[in-house]
Design a protein around this motif. Structure first.
Motif, PDB file in Angstrom:
ATOM      1  N   HIS A  98      36.652  50.281  47.766  1.00 41.77           N
ATOM      2  CA  HIS A  98      36.837  50.656  46.557  1.00 41.77           C
ATOM      3  C   HIS A  98      37.196  51.947  46.280  1.00 41.77           C
ATOM      4  N   SER A 106      45.416  53.351  43.082  1.00 39.47           N
ATOM      5  CA  SER A 106      45.636  52.882  41.689  1.00 39.47           C
ATOM      6  C   SER A 106      46.183  53.778  41.010  1.00 39.47           C
ATOM      7  N   GLN A 107      45.786  55.140  41.300  1.00 43.10           N
ATOM      8  CA  GLN A 107      46.255  56.479  40.639  1.00 43.10           C
ATOM      9  C   GLN A 107      47.632  56.952  41.096  1.00 43.10           C
ATOM     10  N   HIS A 138      34.548  48.548  39.032  1.00 41.83           N
ATOM     11  CA  HIS A 138      34.937  47.813  40.365  1.00 41.83           C
ATOM     12  C   HIS A 138      33.504  46.787  40.880  1.00 41.83           C
ATOM     13  N   GLU A 170      33.070  52.212  36.604  1.00 41.75           N
ATOM     14  CA  GLU A 170      34.440  52.168  36.377  1.00 41.75           C
ATOM     15  C   GLU A 170      35.054  50.723  36.402  1.00 41.75           C
ATOM     16  N   THR A 225      38.902  59.786  49.581  1.00 34.01           N
ATOM     17  CA  THR A 225      37.818  58.963  49.866  1.00 34.01           C
ATOM     18  C   THR A 225      36.747  59.693  50.721  1.00 34.01           C
ATOM     19  N   LEU A 283      31.405  53.533  40.686  1.00 32.87           N
ATOM     20  CA  LEU A 283      32.397  52.789  41.003  1.00 32.87           C
ATOM     21  C   LEU A 283      32.323  51.577  39.861  1.00 32.87           C
ATOM     22  N   GLU A 286      40.957  52.005  46.795  1.00 40.05           N
ATOM     23  CA  GLU A 286      41.660  51.190  45.732  1.00 40.05           C
ATOM     24  C   GLU A 286      41.779  52.174  44.391  1.00 40.05           C
ATOM     25  N   LYS A 287      40.575  52.883  44.342  1.00 37.29           N
ATOM     26  CA  LYS A 287      40.461  53.791  42.744  1.00 37.29           C
ATOM     27  C   LYS A 287      41.724  54.732  43.050  1.00 37.29           C
ATOM     28  N   TYR A 288      41.745  55.655  44.284  1.00 41.07           N
ATOM     29  CA  TYR A 288      42.978  56.415  44.408  1.00 41.07           C
ATOM     30  C   TYR A 288      44.190  55.866  44.475  1.00 41.07           C
ATOM     31  N   ASP A 297      38.393  45.898  48.889  1.00 36.64           N
ATOM     32  CA  ASP A 297      38.416  46.189  47.520  1.00 36.64           C
ATOM     33  C   ASP A 297      38.198  45.105  46.642  1.00 36.64           C
TER      34      ASP A 297
END
Ligand code: M6R
Length: 593
Positions: free
Chosen positions: A132, A139-140, A119, A117, A151, A114, A135-137, A91
C-alpha cells in the motif's frame, strides 16, 4: 520467521521453480504458502494456509503463468495462519505484489494512516502496509524504485522484502534490513531467497546482501545499491553445499542451526516490547505471580521468579503444569498466572490454564501463533523464535527468557534493563567463537556416566537447563543442583572424574559458589567453569573454562551462559553417535498428560 524467494527465468515458467525454492525454505515456516507471477495478463496469485505440499496439491501452484515471480512460506507472527494473511500481499489495485520476512514494528501506525487515506486492507499482517505504501508513492508519479525507497524510509523493524509491479513488469526489486536475503546469479537467470539452500538446485553463485542494501533484478542482470543509492560492485561467491544440507541451512543438525539462530531470535523478540507495554498498561495491581510450565519452559519460569521477586518484590511461585491441580485451591485471585509454552499445545499446561482461567487473570507466553494456549489465555505475548524443529528447546527458551525480562522491565519501568537486553545478541555471538573449544571438551567428557551442573540464584535455572539438555540428547545422567544445596546430600555422589559444570558469573553469589567448587574439587571432581574472562580464581580452579565478557552480570547471565551448555550437549550427542534432533522416547510437543 518466514522465507521469501523470487526468480526471473529465460524461457521457463517461474512457478515450478518458485515452488521448488520455497520447499527449500520450509524449515523457516509452514503455516501457509503463496506465489505471485507476472505474465501478459498481469499479476496472478495463488496462496493458502497449510503445508506447501497440501496447498500445492489443492491449488496447483506450479500452473501459474509467466517467467517472473515471487514466493513465500509463512511462520505467522502478525495475524493467524489464514488464506488472507498468507503472502504475497497486494495493494488496492492488485498491480503490486510483495513478499516479506521480518517484523514491521510500526505497522499499526502506518496502517491507520493508509486507511485514513482510503487504502483497503484485506489481512491482519504487518506486511500489507508495504504494497500500500508503494502504491501510494507510485500514484504520486514516481517509479517503482523511488516508491520502494520512500516506503523503506517509513518502515521501522526488520525486513527483507521483494516487490513486483505491473507498471514496471519484468523486474523484481527488494531490500534487506536485519532479515536474511541473498541473490543468485544463474545463466541469464536470476534468483533471490532468504537462504542460499533454497536456490541451490538452480545456481551456486551467490551475492550476499548486507543491511540497507537494495537490489533491482531484470533479464539483463542484478544491480545492488547501498543506503545512499550508489551502485555497488558486489562479489559473486560460489558456494559448495549439497542439496541434502539445504533444509538445515548448511548446519549438520537443526539443533545446531537453532542454537546459532539465537541472537536473531532475541533481536526479533525484543520487538515485542511495544505490545508488552500495551498489555502491562491494562494490568490491575497484582499481589502475586504464579508461573506454570513444563520442562525447559519451567526453567524459563524459574528465571522469572528471580526477576519478579528481585526487581518487583512480588511473591512468585513456579509450579510444574502437571502438579498445578494440587496447588490450584490456594491460587490467589489477585494473581497473574503466567503460562510458558513454546508449542502452546502441551496437554499438562493447557489443563492447568483451564483451571487457572476460572480463578485469576492469565497470560500465555507462546511461540506458535494460533495454538490453543493463545486462544484460551486472557493475554498473550509471542516469542519470535521462528519454527523450532529440533526436539530440544534452544532458541525458544532464549526467546521465552527475553519475553520475561521485557515483561519485568515494562512492569518496573526499568529502562536500564531494557538497554542491557539490546546487548544480548552481541554477547551471544561471542560465545560462538568458543565453539571449537566446547567441541574439544565434548570429546573429552563424552564417556562420563554422570554430570553435575551447579549454580546459585539466577544461575540455578541455567544449571537445571544444562542438565536437562544433557539428559535429553546424550542419554548421560545429568543433575542440576542449587550450588549451596549440594552439601546436603548429593555431594556423596561426587568422586573422581565426575564432571561438575559450575555456572558462576560475576555477582553477589560468586564467592559462595566458588566455595562449592572447592568442595567438589576436594572430592576429585573435574570442574568445568563458566565465568568472566577476568575471573582469575575460577581460571585457576577449573580444569576447563568457558569465558564470558565481564560485563555480563548475574542478572542478565541466564540469557547468555546457557548457550555453551546447549553446545556442549549438542557436541557430546554427536560424539556419541546420537541424532540430537530426534532423541529417543521424546516428542517435540507432548499432547498427553
Ligand atoms: O511446548 P512446551 O514449551 O510447553 O514444552 C514443554 C516441554 O515439553 C519442553 O520444554 C521439553 O522439556 C523440551 N523438549 C526440552 O528441551
Amino acid at each position: 520467521m518466514c522465507g521469501i524467494v523470487g526468480c526471473i527465468l529465460k524461457n521457463d515458467k517461474a512457478a515450478p521453480v518458485l515452488l521448488d525454492c520455497v520447499q527449500g525454505l520450509e524449515y523457516r515456516g509452514y503455516d501457509s504458502v503463496g506465489l505471485a507471477t507476472y505474465s501478459a495478463s498481469g499479476i496472478k496469485i495463488k496462496k493458502d494456509k497449510g503445508k506447501i505440499k497440501e496447498v500445492s496439491e489443492k491449488l496447483h501452484l506450479e500452473e501459474l503463468p509467466g517467467e517472473i515471480g515471487i514466493g513465500h512460506v509463512r511462520w505467522a507472527t502478525h495475524g493467524l495462519p489464514t488464506k488472507e494473511n498468507a503472502h504475497p500481499h497486494t495493494d488496492c489495485t492488485g498491480k503490486i505484489a510483495v513478499v516479506h520476512n521480518g517484523i514491521i514494528e510500526n505497522y499499526k501506525e502506518l496502517k491507520d494512516q493508509l486507511e485514513d487515506e482510503g487504502h483497503q486492507f484485506t489481512s491482519q499482517t504487518d506486511t500489507e502496509v508495504i504494497p500500500h505504501l508503494v502504491e501510494k508513492y507510485m500514484s504520486q508519479g514516481v517509479g517503482l524504485e523511488e516508491a520502494m525507497n520512500q516506503t523503506i524510509s517509513k518502515l521501522h523493524g526488520s525486513y527483507a522484502f521483494a516487490v513486483i509491479s505491473t507498471d514496471e513488469p519484468h523486474k523484481i526489486m527488494g531490500v534487506r534490513k536485519e532479515s536474511p536475503l541473498i541473490l543468485g546469479v544463474g545463466d541469464g537467470e536470476y534468483f533471490l531467497a532468504s537462504d542460499a539452500p533454497a536456490i541451490l538446485q538452480h545456481t551456486r553463485r551467490i551475492i550476499y546482501l548486507a543491511d540497507h542494501e537494495t537490489f533491482i533484478m531484470d533479464a539483463d542482470g542484478v544491480t545492488v545499491k547501498d543506503r545512499e543509492g550508489q551502485v555497488m560492485d558486489k562479489e559473486i561467491e560460489t558456494i559448495r553445499w549439497t542439496p541434502e544440507m539445504a533444509q538445515k541451512g548448511g548446519y549438520d543438525h537443526f539443533m545446531l542451526k537453532e542454537i546459532h539462530e539465537q541472537p536473531e531470535a532475541v533481536k526479533n523478540t525484543l520487538f515485542e516490547v511495544s505490545d508488552i507495554k500495551k498489555i502491562v498498561s491494562k494490568f490491575p495491581e497484582f499481589k502475586r505471580i504464579t508461573f506454570v510450565a513444563c520442562g525447559t519452559s519451567y526453567h524459563a519460569s524459574m528465571v522469572g521468579k528471580y526477576l519478579f521477586e528481585g526487581l518487583l518484590g512480588l511473591p512468585t511461585d513456579v509450579i510444574l503444569a502437571s502438579e498445578f491441580e494440587f496447588a490450584a485451591n490456594a491460587l490467589d485471585p489477585d494473581s497473574l498466572v503466567i503460562f510458558i509454552s513454546q508449542s502452546g499445545e502441551t496437554a499438562d499446561t493447557l489443563k492447568a490454564l483451564k483451571i487457572a482461567n476460572k480463578k485469576a487473570e492469565t497470560l500465555a507466553i507462546v511461540n506458535v501463533l494460533g495454538s490453543t494456549a493463545t486462544r484460551e489465555a486472557d493475554h498473550v505475548i509471542f516469542t519470535r523464535a521462528g519454527p523450532e524443529i529440533g526436539v530440544a528447546a534452544t532458541k525458544t527458551y532464549i526467546s521465552q527468557l527475553t519475553c520475561i525480562y521485557l515483561l519485568v522491565a515494562c512492569m518496573s519501568g526499568d529502562k536500564e534493563l531494557l538497554e542491557e537486553l539490546q546487548q544480548v545478541p552481541d554477547h551471544m555471538k561471542k560465545v560462538f567463537s568458543y565453539e571449537d573449544k566446547i567441541k574439544d571438551m565434548a570429546a573429552k567428557y563424552k564417556d562420563a556416566q554422570d554430570f553435575f551442573f551447579i549454580g546459585r540464584g539466577f544461575s540455578y535455572p541455567t544449571a537445571l537447563e544444562g542438565a536437562l539438555k544433557l539428559k535429553e540428547i546424550t542419554y548421560i545422567h545429568g543433575e542440576g543442583y542449587a550450588a549451596g544445596e549440594l552439601k546436603h546430600g548429593p555431594l556423596a555422589l561426587i568422586d573422581d572424574d565426575v564432571p561438575v559444570v559450575t555456572v558462576v558469573p560475576p555477582g553477589k553469589s560468586h564467592d559462595r559458589t566458588l566455595s562449592n567448587v572447592e568442595e567438589v574439587k576436594a572430592r576429585g571432581a573435574r570442574v568445568i567453569g563458566l565465568g568472566s574472562s577476568e575471573d582469575q580464581v575460577l581460571k585457576y580452579e577449573a580444569h576447563d573454562m568457558v569465558e564470558f565478557s565481564p560485563e555480563i552480570n548475574e542478572l542478565i547471565s541466564p540469557l547468555i551462559y546457557v548457550v555453551p551448555l546447549q553446545l556442549l550437549s549438542y557436541h557430546i550427542s554427536v560424539a556419541r553417535g546420537i541424532d540430537p534432533d530426534k532423541p529417543k522416547n521424546l516428542a517435540k510437543c507432548v499432547t498427553v498428560e
